[in-house]
Design an enzyme around this catalytic site. Structure first.
Site, mmCIF file in Angstrom:
data_model
loop_
_atom_site.group_PDB
_atom_site.id
_atom_site.type_symbol
_atom_site.label_atom_id
_atom_site.label_comp_id
_atom_site.label_asym_id
_atom_site.label_seq_id
_atom_site.Cartn_x
_atom_site.Cartn_y
_atom_site.Cartn_z
ATOM 1 N N TYR A 29 -1.862 -0.373 10.202
ATOM 2 C CA TYR A 29 -1.982 -0.903 8.842
ATOM 3 C C TYR A 29 -0.788 -0.470 8.002
ATOM 4 C CZ TYR A 29 -3.740 -1.327 4.032
ATOM 5 O OH TYR A 29 -3.876 -1.619 2.709
ATOM 6 N N SER A 68 0.840 -1.196 0.000
ATOM 7 C CA SER A 68 0.000 0.000 0.000
ATOM 8 C C SER A 68 0.873 1.243 0.000
ATOM 9 C CB SER A 68 -0.894 0.020 1.243
ATOM 10 O OG SER A 68 -1.583 1.254 1.349
#
Length: 248
Positions: free
Chosen positions: A157, A143
């Protein structure tokens, strides 16, 4: 050599889009998923409509006993694995670090870091020329958050994806001489149902004005990058990252 691909978390979003593109490119496909039987069966029907040989396997990709069974199904029903897409992942409600529980942190790291490492472990055992394999390719779905940090949203995350990036680099060097390439894509704001897990299903649309390209991405755009990295067209790419953040 037949092309056999395992895509974890393939019942939705980027994973499902990758399965459909793999079907168009002649892969035999294992659609792995964790919970949503109906969604997985729908993807299976779609890839079979495209003429692909495919199976669907429910398994938690972060639990090794289930990973072992997953890979055994592929061995027996599809043949030698040549491609792995580590796409399964999770996110949690937006939160500051001081409000994150130990349970949340452990779940995040187990799903987003330990899971891809376990799947890569069993893929390498099959692909590596050191073990008698014919080589292969692994793509990890990271990501843009790994380099932005996601403050006041989900630093956990972002940190898990940073760990996945480091794993990508290390493994790519470890198996480069054994016929295996390891790369990653780093999506940014992509229009999928994933954001609902963070408590804000409309997050991408709301944040589009701050994206240099002025829009969120589509899962099919990420799938194109994944399949390119898996292909022979990317034969000199390993330890490589493709950022798909619309300029972020």
């Amino acid at each position: 050599m037949d092309k056999v691909i395992l895509i974890t978390g393939a019942s939705r979003g980027i994973g499902a889009a990758t399965a459909l593109l793999a079907a168009r490119q002649g892969y035999r496909i294992c659609i792995n998923y964790h919970a949503d039987d109906a969604a997985a069966q729908q993807v299976l029907a779609q890839v079979r409509e495209l003429g692909a040989e495919a199976i669907v396997v429910r398994a938690d990709a972060s639990v090794e006993d289930e990973v072992v069974q997953l890979f055994q199904r592929i061995d027996h029903e599809l043949g030698p694995l040549t491609a792995l897409v580590n796409n399964a992942g999770t996110i949690a409600q937006q939160s500051r670090v001081e409000d994150m529980s130990e349970f949340r942190l452990l779940k995040m790291m187990k799903t987003n870091v330990v899971g891809p490492m376990l799947c890569a472990k069993h893929a390498v055992r099959r692909m590596s020329q050191r073990h008698g394999g014919q080589g292969g390719s692994i793509v990890n779905v990271s990501s843009v958050a790994a380099r932005l940090g996601s403050p006041a949203e989900y630093v956990d995350y972002a940190a898990s994806k940073g760990a996945l990036d480091t794993f990508t680099l290390g493994l790519s060097k470890e198996v480069a001489g054994e016929g295996i390439r390891v790369n990653a894509v780093r999506p940014g704001y992509i229009h999928t149902g994933f954001h609902a897990l963070s408590g804000d299903p409309d997050r991408v649309s709301k944040l589009e004005p701050g994206i240099p390209l002025g829009r969120g991405g589509q899962p099919e755009e990420v799938a194109e990058a994944i399949m390119w990295l898996l292909s022979d067209k990317a034969s000199y790419a390993t330890g490589t990252f493709i950022d798909l953040g619309g300029g972020r």
